[in-house]
Each structure stands twice: as structure tokens, then as C-alpha cells.
Design an enzyme around this catalytic site. Structure first.
Site, PDB file in Angstrom:
ATOM      1  N   ASP A  50      45.213  32.957  51.180  1.00 31.25           N
ATOM      2  CA  ASP A  50      45.721  34.007  52.161  1.00 31.25           C
ATOM      3  C   ASP A  50      45.387  33.871  53.730  1.00 31.25           C
ATOM      4  OD1 ASP A  50      43.643  35.347  51.623  1.00 31.25           O
ATOM      5  OD2 ASP A  50      44.376  37.266  51.562  1.00 31.25           O
ATOM      6  N   SER A 141      39.743  47.857  44.881  1.00 27.29           N
ATOM      7  CA  SER A 141      39.688  49.356  45.087  1.00 27.29           C
ATOM      8  C   SER A 141      39.630  49.592  46.792  1.00 27.29           C
ATOM      9  CB  SER A 141      38.493  49.857  44.427  1.00 27.29           C
ATOM     10  OG  SER A 141      37.392  49.272  45.092  1.00 27.29           O
ATOM     11  N   ASP A 189      45.608  41.652  49.567  1.00 30.35           N
ATOM     12  CA  ASP A 189      45.400  42.918  48.883  1.00 30.35           C
ATOM     13  C   ASP A 189      45.992  44.098  49.276  1.00 30.35           C
ATOM     14  OD1 ASP A 189      43.511  41.011  47.872  1.00 30.35           O
ATOM     15  OD2 ASP A 189      41.868  42.209  49.039  1.00 30.35           O
TER      16      ASP A 189
HETATM   17  C1  GLA Z   1      39.412  38.779  48.942  1.00 32.35           C
HETATM   18  C2  GLA Z   1      40.120  39.244  50.072  1.00 32.35           C
HETATM   19  C3  GLA Z   1      41.687  38.566  50.113  1.00 32.35           C
HETATM   20  C4  GLA Z   1      41.656  37.039  49.532  1.00 32.35           C
HETATM   21  C5  GLA Z   1      40.800  36.984  48.211  1.00 32.35           C
HETATM   22  C6  GLA Z   1      40.428  35.618  47.981  1.00 32.35           C
HETATM   23  O1  GLA Z   1      39.930  39.463  47.880  1.00 32.35           O
HETATM   24  O2  GLA Z   1      40.218  40.497  50.464  1.00 32.35           O
HETATM   25  O3  GLA Z   1      42.360  38.557  51.366  1.00 32.35           O
HETATM   26  O4  GLA Z   1      41.275  36.129  50.509  1.00 32.35           O
HETATM   27  O5  GLA Z   1      39.350  37.391  48.411  1.00 32.35           O
HETATM   28  O6  GLA Z   1      42.018  34.980  47.511  1.00 32.35           O
END
Ligand code: GLA
Length: 396
Positions: A50, A141, A189
Site C-alpha cells: 500500500d 485496532s 487500514d
Molecule cells: C501495516 C500498515 C499498513 C500496511 C500493512 C502491510 O498494517 O499500517 O498500511 O502497510 O502494515 O501491508
């Protein structure tokens, strides 16, 4: 059977919304003007892409963080949580930015600060939060916390809940994590917390953060998604996340690309440093796997995504080097016990894995992951059968 937490709670469990309202009354002696909530997430596939302009396919959980809020007539913000380790915080609206707050309150204060910076007229407020998203399990969370409070604050400010506001909240929450909390996030997320649709995973194209729901129809296929929380978080994870981002940026620079997600398989040969080549191989391969999973799911061939989940795990373990012995153990045990595929999910270095499991063997898989960890002297994992929930919303 581990069963430390399961998706279907026994009767009589108090919801996060009720707990948040009770916390508001107990700590700040006020009743709520409203209660908002935002979900945790699991990522089906598309890991560590991402922040590379790649595509990922997370889904919101039905588990949420709830925020009960009461508007104040001054410029003070008071925060509390019913989690025992979370101390209350009090400050002025003008004192919430980078460097001013730490601990759990930084996620909230930082998001309110960023929302104000974006022009939302956040008022003084009393806030109490409660959650049933397991903390530290790699189920976001923190994004749930940020998004629940941000949507609540915007509601108190009189903002209409429309797509523009939702995108503003996503951006504010990303800014809070990167600039106030000091934890890297690529935005997956927060995006799924604000834009998910119940019953679907959310395809996010991080070139422009456009999204499209992908209906899962797991039950029609007789399949269940099991989250396996290793209950372990290895230290240094934050530094490692930032290091992976730097590796990707360097690889993109060497290839003359704006973002590593634009690379093709042929480009990989041009990277001479074996570490950078391995990182890039993960990113290019993972984006391809996401596209293939989306095609299979859309064609109703859900059971066939298993090998792609396995390949994603192997790539994260060997090329991206973000797995952990606990994750490798539960992934191998799950597939050995009949899961069609399994992989670590989220940032890695502990946290959770997911397994795609035929309904008939769910109990076998749950038993197998617990036994495998016991045999290796590892912490007992917890399992959670998840279904896809909706985005952040006002509850009352
Ligand atoms: C964490 C980060 C996300 C993403 C994942 C790996 O959750 O908050 O933005 O980069 O790692 O996919």
C-alpha cells in the site's frame, strides 16, 4: 481448542458502544451526544504494497472500537478508554499536534489535530472509547480508534457524513499515525475502516486510493476465514517497517520509477543488490497475486485462492523478511490440517495470520495451530472466525 476469543460471543457480553457510554459517565460524568464506531480489519492479500502504489484486498471485521462523545463549550479535549492500561488525557484543542501527546492518546489527539488542519471545525469534547478489536494482534485496532473518534468529532462539528468527509477522515488518520504517533502506515487500514462494505472485501488501488467492493460469498462456498492471533509482537517492528519502506523507495529510484508498484518482472533483473531485488520481487509478485485473487473471487472460485495465499506467505517470509517463527508455525499447521491456504496478515513480526478453511475442518485447524505452538514452546495462539463487517458509522 484455543478459543480465547471467537467471533460469536456468548449471550450477555456488553457491546463496545455500551462500554464506551459507561466509561464516559464514569470518568467524565456526562452522557453522550452520540456514539460512533469503526471496525478493525484483516487483509486477505496485498501485503506491504500500500506504500508502493500497489493493490490490496482487506476486509473490515465486525469487531469495532466505539467512541462515546459529548460536546464541550470550551476548547478542552478529554479522552479516556476502558482499557486498563490506557491513562486518561486532557489538553487544549491547540495542543494536540506533533510532539505534544504520546501513548494511546496520540492516535486520537493526532487525528483531531489533523482534522482541524484539514479545515474541520472540531469542537472541545469529552471522549470515551471501548473496543472489542484485539489490541496488538495486527488487526488495526489503531485505525479503528482513529476513525471512530474522527467521525464522531466531525459529527459534533455538524459535518454531513458524505464521501468527501470519509476521505478527509482517512487522510487525517494517516497523517496522525505518520506525523504524531510516529508509526508508518500506508493507508490501507484507515481506508478500509472508512469505506468497507459488509459482506465484501475492499479492493484498494493505492495509486489513487480508489476502491471497489469485492463480494466474498464465503458461506456459499462452504468456507470460513479463521484469524490466528499469535499473541506475539516482536520488538523493532516499527523500525523494520520503516526500513522496508526505504528499501522499496531505493529500488524504485534505481529503476527510475515513481513507485515500486510500477515495476514489471523484467525490471527485477536490473536491480543488482540482492536484498533490493528480493524486496521488489515480493512487491511485483504480490500485486499480481491480488489481481488473480480478485478474478477468482469474482468468478465464484473462492476455493482456488488458497495457493495464492500460500505464495503470499512464502514471499513475505523469504523475500520481504517480515514473518516470524510463530507466524510460520501457525501457517504450516493450518494448511497441514486442511486449510486451503494461509498467510500472515498485516505488518508482520508477530500479530495474526489468516487461513481459508472448509467449514468441516475449522475445529481441526484450531486444534492444529495450538498443538503446533505447544510443541515448539511458543505462546498459545487464539483463533477468531471472522466475517466481513461494515465501515465506520454512527451507532446512536
Ligand atoms: C501495516 C500498515 C499498513 C500496511 C500493512 C502491510 O498494517 O499500517 O498500511 O502497510 O502494515 O501491508
Amino acid at each position: 481448542m484455543s478459543g480465547a476469543f471467537r467471533e460469536r460471543e456468548p449471550e450477555g457480553v456488553v457491546s463496545p458502544a455500551e462500554r464506551a457510554a459507561a466509561e464516559l459517565a464514569a470518568t467524565w460524568s456526562v452522557g453522550p451526544d452520540g456514539v460512533w464506531a469503526a471496525p478493525g480489519r484483516v487483509n486477505l492479500i496485498g501485503e506491504h504494497v500500500d506504500y508502493n502504489g500497489g493493490r490490496c484486498l482487506p476486509m473490515a471485521l465486525t469487531r469495532v472500537t466505539a467512541a462515546a462523545v459529548r460536546r464541550r463549550n470550551d476548547d478542552r479535549v478529554r479522552l479516556s478508554s476502558d482499557a486498563p492500561e490506557a491513562a486518561p488525557f486532557e489538553g487544549r484543542l491547540t495542543e494536540l499536534g506533533p510532539g505534544a501527546v504520546d501513548g494511546w492518546a496520540a492516535y486520537v489527539a493526532g487525528t483531531l489535530w489533523a482534522l482541524r488542519e484539514a479545515g474541520v471545525d472540531v469542537p472541545g469534547m469529552d471522549v470515551a472509547v471501548a473496543s472489542d478489536v484485539p489490541v496488538g494482534a495486527g488487526l488495526s485496532s489503531s485505525a479503528a480508534l482513529e476513525c471512530a473518534v474522527a467521525l464522531a468529532a466531525a459529527g459534533l462539528a455538524g459535518r454531513t457524513d458524505d464521501p468527501q468527509l470519509r476521505h478527509q477522515v482517512v487522510q487525517a488518520a494517516i497523517r496522525a499515525e505518520n506525523e504524531v504517533v510516529g508509526a508508518g502506515t500506508g493507508g490501507m487500514d484507515q481506508t478500509v475502516a472508512m469505506l468497507a462494505e459488509e459482506g465484501a472485501a475492499l479492493l484498494i488501488d493505492t495509486r489513487d486510493f480508489s476502491t471497489a467492493p469485492v463480494r466474498l460469498r464465503l458461506a456459499d462456498a462452504g468456507l470460513v476465514l479463521v484469524v490466528i492471533d499469535t499473541r506475539v509482537t516482536h520488538t523493532l517492528a516499527d523500525g523494520q517497517y520503516a526500513q522496508r519502506r526505504r528499501d522499496c523507495e531505493q529500488a524504485a529510484r534505481e529503476l527510475g520509477l515513481a513507485q515500486l508498484g510500477e515495476a514489471t518482472a523484467d525490471d527485477l533483473e536490473r536491480l543488482t543488490d540482492p536484498r533490493l531485488r528480493a524486496r521488489a520481487r515480493h512487491v511485483v509478485g504480490e500485486i499480481g497475486r491480488v489481481d488473480r485473487v480478485v478474478e477468482l473471487v469474482a468468478a465464484g472460485r473462492m476455493a482456488e485462492i488458497g495457493p495464492l495465499l500460500d505464495a503470499s506467505h512464502a514471499s513475505l517470509r523469504d523475500d520481504y523478511e517480515v514473518s516470524a517463527v510463530e507466524l510460520d508455525t501457525v501457517v504450516a499447521a493450518a494448511t497441514g490440517a486442511g486449510a486451503l491456504g494461509a498467510r500472515m496478515t498485516g505488518g508482520g513480526f508477530g500479530g495474526s495470520a489468516i487461513a481459508l478453511v472448509p467449514e468441516a475442518v475449522v475445529a481441526d485447524v484450531e486444534r492444529a495451530v495450538v498443538d503446533a505452538c505447544a510443541r515448539r514452546g511458543l505462546t498459545t495462539p487464539a483463533t477468531l472466525v471472522v466475517t466481513s463487517g461494515g465501515a465506520a458509522r454512527r451507532l446512536s
